[in-house]
Design an enzyme around this catalytic site. Structure first.
Site, mmCIF file in Angstrom:
data_model
loop_
_atom_site.group_PDB
_atom_site.id
_atom_site.type_symbol
_atom_site.label_atom_id
_atom_site.label_comp_id
_atom_site.label_asym_id
_atom_site.label_seq_id
_atom_site.Cartn_x
_atom_site.Cartn_y
_atom_site.Cartn_z
ATOM 1 N N ARG A 104 37.342 -18.637 -25.471
ATOM 2 C CA ARG A 104 36.732 -17.560 -26.257
ATOM 3 C C ARG A 104 35.814 -18.108 -27.343
ATOM 4 O O ARG A 104 35.735 -17.577 -28.446
ATOM 5 C CB ARG A 104 37.810 -16.654 -26.881
ATOM 6 C CG ARG A 104 38.779 -16.056 -25.883
ATOM 7 C CD ARG A 104 38.108 -15.127 -24.879
ATOM 8 N NE ARG A 104 39.104 -14.542 -24.004
ATOM 9 C CZ ARG A 104 39.528 -15.095 -22.864
ATOM 10 N NH1 ARG A 104 39.026 -16.260 -22.473
ATOM 11 N NH2 ARG A 104 40.433 -14.495 -22.105
ATOM 12 N N SER A 137 41.038 -7.581 -26.312
ATOM 13 C CA SER A 137 42.055 -8.366 -27.013
ATOM 14 C C SER A 137 41.643 -8.546 -28.470
ATOM 15 O O SER A 137 40.612 -9.164 -28.756
ATOM 16 C CB SER A 137 42.235 -9.732 -26.348
ATOM 17 O OG SER A 137 42.717 -9.579 -25.029
ATOM 18 N N GLU A 169 40.270 -12.084 -32.510
ATOM 19 C CA GLU A 169 39.305 -12.529 -31.498
ATOM 20 C C GLU A 169 38.036 -11.724 -31.594
ATOM 21 O O GLU A 169 36.949 -12.220 -31.291
ATOM 22 C CB GLU A 169 39.923 -12.390 -30.101
ATOM 23 C CG GLU A 169 39.000 -12.832 -28.986
ATOM 24 C CD GLU A 169 39.634 -12.752 -27.619
ATOM 25 O OE1 GLU A 169 38.977 -12.276 -26.678
ATOM 26 O OE2 GLU A 169 40.812 -13.156 -27.482
#
Length: 343
Positions: free
Chosen positions: A163, A235, A339
């Site tokens: 990520r 997420s 995130e």
């Protein structure tokens, strides 16, 4: 073409469905527009938004939103069944994947169902079920705001990780506008089936990218909210990665709650650090399916904070975020990090 709007409502451009506004909205449809667009920004605060699927607006945005709506699709055969495709940053990621699967091209099928745009996927290094967008990227064409020039950045220079990319680093976050992304996909059968529910496909004859796509969509539908019905930004938290000392401290905290090491899901990385699933931590703190007012944690996936009623404000989302972080820290001594990009 360049489109400019003042005091633009961003409800349709963030999948959390926050009813917020920006001072100015600038949308452009050609890569060549980038220099002109930046002259219109001047010294104003700005942010680049694609589909808004990994963004959380904490309130009205006091500045300019840039929206690259470039939707080119140019393919070149490389031989041996491999195809190089240059995609505009504004292409919808899932529609792009569906078209690739229909053509029998392997590489992105595991990412089926992820909302957002191709440009956003390149920023975030979107990933799911054992695959990442970076796996197929060859290069990314950008407008370099600092140096005022077009640049082709090869895959090796993009610092891709979990990520993460160079586009998310604090030093470079506002330097580049992604215009196009060039990927390489192929006809050669190359399924990635290591993720639990996908393993059953190993016994399937004549696997195709579309068969894996359909399975991935089935899995996602059983776990994740449909952003067209329930607002979310995917997420919300990263899976924490800890060193050996922090892991031992964490085990001591878990032991107080009767949780033995062999009951705790974790993954040892090549460098010896340990990744702990944030969803497991959040669920153990009792947040799965729990709400605070109009916001809450998704009932089937604790990593996701949702606009539960459709009327949640940024303050409602932040209240859930802060409460989850506080409870995980109190119970396990682990600090969760978002995130999503908070603007």
């Amino acid at each position: 073409m360049i489109i400019v709007d003042e005091n633009m409502n961003l409800h349709a451009f963030n999948t959390m469905r926050m009813n917020v506004r920006c001072n100015k909205w600038i949308e452009f449809t050609m890569a060549e527009d980038a220099p002109s667009v930046m002259t219109m920004v001047a010294d104003d605060k700005f942010a680049i938004v694609g589909g808004g699927s990994n963004i959380f607006f904490t309130g009205d945005f006091d500045g300019v939103i840039l929206h690259p709506a470039i939707k080119i699709w140019e393919a070149v055969a490389l031989g041996d069944g491999r195809v190089e495709i240059t995609l505009g940053a504004g292409n919808i990621l899932d529609l792009t994947i569906e078209n690739l699967c229909k053509c029998g091209l392997w590489g992105l099928e595991n990412l089926s169902g992820i909302p957002g745009t191709v440009g956003g996927a390149a920023v975030q290094n979107a990933g799911a079920y054992g695959a990442e967008f970076a796996d197929v990227i060859k290069e990314v064409r950008v407008w370099d705001i600092k140096d005022s020039r077009f640049v082709d950045l090869p895959r090796e220079s993009l610092d891709y990780g979990y990520r993460h990319s160079v586009f998310k680093s604090p030093e470079q976050r506002s330097r580049y506008i992604i215009l196009t992304v060039t990927i390489v996909v192929g006809k050669a059968t190359s399924p990635k089936l290591e993720y639990g529910p996908l393993k059953e496909l190993k016994e399937t004859d004549a696997l195709t990218p579309m068969a894996i796509r359909e399975k991935v969509l089935e899995i996602r539908d059983s776990k994740l909210p449909d952003v067209d019905k329930t607002g979310s930004a995917g997420s919300f938290f990263k899976n924490p990665v800890v060193d050996a000392a922090t892991w031992r401290s964490f085990l001591a905290s878990a032991d107080k709650f009767g949780l033995a090491e062999d009951e705790i899901p974790h993954f040892v990385l090549d460098d010896g650090r340990i990744k702990i699933p944030a969803a497991w931590l959040i669920e153990k703190c009792g947040w799965k399916g729990k709400s605070l007012g109009d916001a809450g944690v998704w009932r089937n996936q604790p990593l996701i904070i949702v606009n539960a009623t459709g009327s949640a404000t940024p303050g409602d989302i932040m209240a859930v975020r802060d409460a989850v972080i506080a409870d995980v820290r109190s119970m396990f001594g682990i600090s969760l990090e978002p995130e999503v990009v908070c603007l």
